[in-house]
Design a protein around this motif. Structure first.
Motif, PDB file in Angstrom:
ATOM      1  N   GLY A  85       0.796  -1.230   0.000  1.00  0.00           N
ATOM      2  CA  GLY A  85       0.000   0.000   0.000  1.00  0.00           C
ATOM      3  C   GLY A  85       0.822   1.270   0.000  1.00  0.00           C
ATOM      4  N   LEU A  86       2.141   1.160  -0.093  1.00  0.00           N
ATOM      5  CA  LEU A  86       2.998   2.342  -0.075  1.00  0.00           C
ATOM      6  C   LEU A  86       3.122   3.017  -1.429  1.00  0.00           C
ATOM      7  N   LEU A  87       2.904   2.263  -2.502  1.00  0.00           N
ATOM      8  CA  LEU A  87       3.009   2.795  -3.863  1.00  0.00           C
ATOM      9  C   LEU A  87       1.783   2.425  -4.682  1.00  0.00           C
ATOM     10  N   THR A  88       1.519   3.235  -5.677  1.00  0.00           N
ATOM     11  CA  THR A  88       0.578   2.858  -6.728  1.00  0.00           C
ATOM     12  C   THR A  88       1.388   2.779  -8.014  1.00  0.00           C
ATOM     13  N   SER A  89       0.850   2.103  -9.003  1.00  0.00           N
ATOM     14  CA  SER A  89       1.570   1.992 -10.268  1.00  0.00           C
ATOM     15  C   SER A  89       0.603   2.038 -11.434  1.00  0.00           C
ATOM     16  N   GLN A  90       1.155   2.408 -12.572  1.00  0.00           N
ATOM     17  CA  GLN A  90       0.379   2.429 -13.810  1.00  0.00           C
ATOM     18  C   GLN A  90       1.298   1.998 -14.948  1.00  0.00           C
ATOM     19  N   ARG A  91       0.845   1.006 -15.698  1.00  0.00           N
ATOM     20  CA  ARG A  91       1.628   0.520 -16.837  1.00  0.00           C
ATOM     21  C   ARG A  91       1.258   1.338 -18.070  1.00  0.00           C
ATOM     22  N   ARG A  92       2.300   1.765 -18.780  1.00  0.00           N
ATOM     23  CA  ARG A  92       2.122   2.449 -20.065  1.00  0.00           C
ATOM     24  C   ARG A  92       3.079   1.800 -21.052  1.00  0.00           C
ATOM     25  N   GLY A  93       2.532   0.995 -21.927  1.00  0.00           N
ATOM     26  CA  GLY A  93       3.380   0.263 -22.863  1.00  0.00           C
ATOM     27  C   GLY A  93       4.245  -0.723 -22.106  1.00  0.00           C
ATOM     28  N   THR A  94       5.549  -0.632 -22.300  1.00  0.00           N
ATOM     29  CA  THR A  94       6.457  -1.565 -21.627  1.00  0.00           C
ATOM     30  C   THR A  94       6.936  -1.048 -20.279  1.00  0.00           C
ATOM     31  N   TRP A  95       6.630   0.200 -19.938  1.00  0.00           N
ATOM     32  CA  TRP A  95       7.130   0.796 -18.700  1.00  0.00           C
ATOM     33  C   TRP A  95       6.043   0.904 -17.651  1.00  0.00           C
ATOM     34  N   VAL A  96       6.478   0.823 -16.394  1.00  0.00           N
ATOM     35  CA  VAL A  96       5.562   0.993 -15.267  1.00  0.00           C
ATOM     36  C   VAL A  96       6.009   2.235 -14.506  1.00  0.00           C
ATOM     37  N   TYR A  97       5.036   3.071 -14.153  1.00  0.00           N
ATOM     38  CA  TYR A  97       5.290   4.318 -13.436  1.00  0.00           C
ATOM     39  C   TYR A  97       4.752   4.189 -12.017  1.00  0.00           C
ATOM     40  N   TYR A  98       5.543   4.651 -11.053  1.00  0.00           N
ATOM     41  CA  TYR A  98       5.195   4.502  -9.638  1.00  0.00           C
ATOM     42  C   TYR A  98       5.036   5.863  -8.982  1.00  0.00           C
ATOM     43  N   ARG A  99       4.171   5.886  -7.976  1.00  0.00           N
ATOM     44  CA  ARG A  99       3.915   7.093  -7.193  1.00  0.00           C
ATOM     45  C   ARG A  99       3.653   6.659  -5.757  1.00  0.00           C
ATOM     46  N   VAL A 100       4.109   7.461  -4.786  1.00  0.00           N
ATOM     47  CA  VAL A 100       3.852   7.126  -3.383  1.00  0.00           C
ATOM     48  C   VAL A 100       2.381   7.371  -3.052  1.00  0.00           C
ATOM     49  N   VAL A 101       1.921   6.680  -2.024  1.00  0.00           N
ATOM     50  CA  VAL A 101       0.574   6.884  -1.485  1.00  0.00           C
ATOM     51  C   VAL A 101       0.754   7.727  -0.218  1.00  0.00           C
ATOM     52  N   PRO A 102       0.545   9.037  -0.315  1.00  0.00           N
ATOM     53  CA  PRO A 102       0.831   9.917   0.819  1.00  0.00           C
ATOM     54  C   PRO A 102       0.097   9.537   2.103  1.00  0.00           C
ATOM     55  N   GLN A 103      -1.131   9.068   1.989  1.00  0.00           N
ATOM     56  CA  GLN A 103      -1.906   8.716   3.183  1.00  0.00           C
ATOM     57  C   GLN A 103      -1.233   7.595   3.969  1.00  0.00           C
ATOM     58  N   MET A 104      -0.674   6.630   3.265  1.00  0.00           N
ATOM     59  CA  MET A 104      -0.010   5.513   3.946  1.00  0.00           C
ATOM     60  C   MET A 104       1.264   5.999   4.638  1.00  0.00           C
ATOM     61  N   LEU A 105       2.023   6.855   3.969  1.00  0.00           N
ATOM     62  CA  LEU A 105       3.228   7.398   4.588  1.00  0.00           C
ATOM     63  C   LEU A 105       2.875   8.228   5.818  1.00  0.00           C
ATOM     64  N   GLN A 106       1.784   8.963   5.746  1.00  0.00           N
ATOM     65  CA  GLN A 106       1.344   9.762   6.895  1.00  0.00           C
ATOM     66  C   GLN A 106       0.962   8.870   8.069  1.00  0.00           C
ATOM     67  N   GLN A 107       0.263   7.776   7.784  1.00  0.00           N
ATOM     68  CA  GLN A 107      -0.118   6.854   8.861  1.00  0.00           C
ATOM     69  C   GLN A 107       1.113   6.253   9.534  1.00  0.00           C
ATOM     70  N   LEU A 108       2.096   5.838   8.729  1.00  0.00           N
ATOM     71  CA  LEU A 108       3.323   5.270   9.285  1.00  0.00           C
ATOM     72  C   LEU A 108       4.071   6.320  10.102  1.00  0.00           C
ATOM     73  N   SER A 109       4.096   7.539   9.611  1.00  0.00           N
ATOM     74  CA  SER A 109       4.779   8.621  10.324  1.00  0.00           C
ATOM     75  C   SER A 109       4.126   8.920  11.665  1.00  0.00           C
ATOM     76  N   ARG A 110       2.788   8.899  11.703  1.00  0.00           N
ATOM     77  CA  ARG A 110       2.083   9.181  12.950  1.00  0.00           C
ATOM     78  C   ARG A 110       2.410   8.154  14.017  1.00  0.00           C
ATOM     79  N   VAL A 111       2.582   6.916  13.636  1.00  0.00           N
ATOM     80  CA  VAL A 111       2.911   5.872  14.600  1.00  0.00           C
ATOM     81  C   VAL A 111       4.277   6.148  15.228  1.00  0.00           C
TER      82      VAL A 111
END
Length: 116
Positions: A85-111
């Motif tokens: 749950g830390l990243l999301t991804s999207q495939r475009r052709g042969t490449w996959v692009y990743y992005r962080v899930v800010p809400q998950m990072l915030q939850q981990l940080s709060r702990v």
């Protein structure tokens, strides 16, 4: 994350203390998956690289040169981060692009925050 009061515990010397648990069992189990994913140095570095993009997506082709690992190994680590749950991804052709899930990072940080 809701706070739940734990039972009052009696210490051996007779003093009484009330403890509170900031995490319920389900939230703790979910967040533990994220912490476990980050326990690997390669995955921690990958997340750091992607997070440093400031919310923008990052292509796997940009990540691979930063490591002395094969592309399939990098992809495996990215899969673990995505499944946790830390990243999301999207495939475009042969490449996959990743992005962080800010809400998950915030939850981990709060702990980890001392004032939580």
């Amino acid at each position: 994350m809701s706070k739940q009061a734990l039972p009052v515990l009696a210490a051996a010397d007779g003093c009484r203390t009330t403890l509170t648990a900031p995490l319920d069992a389900d939230t703790a189990a979910t967040l533990a998956i994220g912490f476990k994913a980050l326990a690997d140095p390669v995955r921690l570095r990958l997340l750091s690289l992607i997070a440093s993009a400031g919310g923008e997506e990052v292509c796997v082709c940009e990540l691979t040169p930063a490591f002395e690992l094969s592309q399939p190994t990098i992809s495996h680590h990215l899969k673990v981060l995505r499944e946790s749950g830390l990243l999301t991804s999207q495939r475009r052709g042969t490449w996959v692009y990743y992005r962080v899930v800010p809400q998950m990072l915030q939850q981990l940080s709060r702990v980890l925050a001392l004032d939580s």
